[in-house]
Write an enzyme that holds these catalytic residues in place. Structure first.
Site, mmCIF file in Angstrom:
data_model
loop_
_atom_site.group_PDB
_atom_site.id
_atom_site.type_symbol
_atom_site.label_atom_id
_atom_site.label_comp_id
_atom_site.label_asym_id
_atom_site.label_seq_id
_atom_site.Cartn_x
_atom_site.Cartn_y
_atom_site.Cartn_z
ATOM 1 N N GLU A 43 -2.722 -9.791 9.291
ATOM 2 C CA GLU A 43 -1.889 -10.687 8.495
ATOM 3 C C GLU A 43 -0.533 -10.928 9.147
ATOM 4 O OE1 GLU A 43 -4.274 -8.645 5.106
ATOM 5 O OE2 GLU A 43 -3.787 -8.294 7.204
ATOM 6 N N HIS A 87 0.828 -1.218 0.000
ATOM 7 C CA HIS A 87 0.000 0.000 0.000
ATOM 8 C C HIS A 87 0.860 1.266 0.000
ATOM 9 C CE1 HIS A 87 -3.975 -1.872 0.582
ATOM 10 N NE2 HIS A 87 -3.320 -2.785 1.292
ATOM 11 N N ASP A 95 -0.657 -5.175 5.930
ATOM 12 C CA ASP A 95 -1.652 -6.054 5.312
ATOM 13 C C ASP A 95 -1.460 -6.138 3.800
ATOM 14 O OD1 ASP A 95 -2.452 -3.278 5.245
ATOM 15 O OD2 ASP A 95 -4.337 -3.955 4.369
ATOM 16 N N GLU A 96 -2.033 -7.163 3.215
ATOM 17 C CA GLU A 96 -2.152 -7.333 1.764
ATOM 18 C C GLU A 96 -0.833 -7.054 1.033
ATOM 19 O OE1 GLU A 96 -6.830 -6.338 0.968
ATOM 20 O OE2 GLU A 96 -5.487 -4.617 1.083
ATOM 21 N N VAL A 97 0.229 -7.690 1.503
ATOM 22 C CA VAL A 97 1.550 -7.454 0.921
ATOM 23 C C VAL A 97 1.788 -8.437 -0.231
ATOM 24 C CG1 VAL A 97 4.020 -7.388 1.354
ATOM 25 C CG2 VAL A 97 2.418 -6.605 3.126
#
Length: 521
Positions: A365, A261, A314-316
């Site tokens: 996460e 992000h 998150d969401e890496v």
């Protein structure tokens, strides 16, 4: 439930509750008793502090009291009253602590008494800290209303005796200024509305892949990643927001989401990207990446004084790391795979934040992937579902609950009833582990909102969660329909105070379904 039936059920619920429930307070206090006497509140009511240890040098209480009076009058010209009795002429505030630092876990309890006997007749607030006293004023303001027939401010059902304290110390609301820029006046309006329902943490998700809108003096090219020259926040703006919030009992939690992000970071500093053709996540092999993070957190520490900072995590997507030759070589030299590098990045970032005096919050996460490696002071921020919190606290870490199926405001199909019934301690029976859940947060992600529609997307659903986070569990409604009349009244109060809260009937930010009074929408 069929959509067409929901407005009818709202009407039935309101009608069934009005006669039985005369306590129109939101959130419901810990303990309430009241009588049946009508009082009048002088339009020139004053605040006194007889017996108070707190000096109010920063005018926190003085300004809050004036705001309360202005809200009670609703911009109407209240008449003077010549009644010789039953006139409240002021509120006496007794605050025992001389300190006004808005630290995490500060005592927010209060006692509020509205008597029917006294000369002069004064309401009485007693609180350990100024921040408990602020909550008392919010409650007192809800007891009062402007009567258009008498042209007076009235207070019914006196005497009142209220003892109150929050269930959780962390009661948050996230706003997102990367997906759409929010003007300072909009952010301040969100803060004001938060105080009405006793939320106390503004989680400011400032930066994301789309834009980097805030000034960082240590690395001044970072905000080259903003949408435009006018869609930015200076450090002075940030100080203004923090001070505005703190004076209202709201802490500001700043977030930088790393290593994913973060596409916008490289607009000003392209070396933060793995390569010109593969730009996320931030380059884990480059020491400059961590120098920039250190600079950001150094600058943040001068402005954002809350105990915590949010580092995302998150969401890496690590595919750029394994595709980029110099990073691939670094991974091989350090005997790491992409998963190892993700852990390395998060843990190194945590150490930087801790060096600047922060405790760290990370999205879940990080716990799901390597929870045993996280700093033991880490707070795990749940969002993916409702089952992670029991695992987090069983591992001895603290947790904030924001499970997206219930407490994500951008999910417009999520109803206020679902917000109300979402229990942060679900599946956690051990009292010691329950204490590790420090609270919860509703999240207003910004992909589909901006200044034009943020208020009606947040409210009144965020207020439904606010009662869950404030009110003792034994006082919460087992069936949300029994809370409908109170929340409907609170939603109308928000409208009267200039907050564009949407109707209860329907889903998030649904328009009124037909002509009618506010409480029946």
């Amino acid at each position: 439930m069929a959509q067409a039936l929901r407005p009818l059920l709202v009407l039935l619920a309101i009608g069934s509750c009005i006669a039985a429930d005369h306590i129109d307070l939101w959130p419901m206090p810990k303990s309430v008793t009241h009588g049946a006497q009508r009082l009048y509140v002088s339009k020139d009511a004053t605040m006194s502090m007889v017996g108070s240890t707190y000096s109010d040098e920063k005018a926190i209480l003085k300004d809050a009291f004036q705001r309360m009076l202005d809200l009670m009058k609703l911009n109407h010209n209240a008449d003077d009253t010549n009644r010789s009795s039953f006139v409240l002429t002021g509120v006496n505030m007794v605050v025992h602590s001389p300190e006004d630092e808005l630290s995490f876990g500060v005592d927010e309890s209060y006692n509020l008494t509205v008597p029917t006997i006294g000369d002069p007749l004064h309401a009485q607030v007693e609180a350990q800290t100024v921040y408990g006293a602020l909550h008392a004023l919010q409650t007192f303001g809800q007891l009062c209303y402007f009567d258009f027939t008498s042209r007076l401010i009235e207070l019914n059902s006196a005497p009142w005796m209220i003892t109150d304290a929050p269930r959780f110390p962390y009661r948050g609301l996230l706003i997102d200024t990367s997906r759409h820029y929010l003007p300072l006046t909009t952010i301040k309006g969100v803060i004001d509305a938060m105080t009405y329902s006793k939320l106390n943490v503004l989680h400011w998700h400032i930066i994301d892949e789309q834009s980097f809108p805030i000034e960082i003096p240590s690395y001044p090219k970072l905000w080259n990643g903003s949408y435009s020259y006018s869609e930015r926040y200076t450090m002075s703006d940030a100080v203004d927001i923090v001070r505005y919030a703190e004076k209202r009992g709201v802490n500001v939690l700043a977030e930088i989401d790393v290593p994913g992000h973060a596409l916008s970071w490289g607009v000003g500093y392209p070396s933060l990207w793995p390569s010109d053709s593969c730009k996320e996540a931030l380059d884990v092999s480059n020491n400059f990446t961590f120098e920039v993070i250190d600079g950001i957190l150094s600058d943040f520490s001068k402005v954002f004084k809350f105990k915590f900072v949010h580092l995302g995590g998150d969401e890496v997507n690590t595919s750029c790391w394994t595709k980029t030759p110099h990073i691939k070589e670094w991974l091989n030299n350090n005997h790491m795979n992409a998963s190892d590098a993700y852990r390395y990045f998060v843990l190194r970032s945590q150490k930087i934040a801790i060096a600047h005096g922060y405790d760290v919050i990370n999205w879940e996460e990080t716990f799901n992937d390597f929870g045993e490696k996280l700093d033991r002071k880490t707070i795990v921020h749940n969002w993916l579902g409702g089952k992670v919190a029991p695992k987090v606290v069983a591992a001895g870490l603290r947790c904030i609950v924001s499970n997206q199926d219930k407490w994500y405001l951008d999910h417009l199909d999520a109803t206020w009833e679902g917000f109300y019934m979402n229990e942060p301690l679900k599946g956690i029976d051990n009292p010691e582990q329950q204490r590790l859940v420090i609270g919860g947060e509703v999240c207003m992600w910004g992909e589909q909102i901006d200044a034009s529609d943020i208020e009606q997307t947040i409210w009144p659903r965020a207020a439904a969660a606010a009662e869950r986070l404030w009110t003792p569990i034994e006082k919460l409604a087992e069936d949300p329909r029994s809370a409908t009349s109170r929340l409907s009244r609170f939603r109308c109060l928000l409208n009267q105070r200039g907050v564009a809260a949407a109707p209860l009937a329907g889903d998030g930010r649904t328009a009124p379904y037909e002509p009618g009074p506010c409480v029946r929408q």
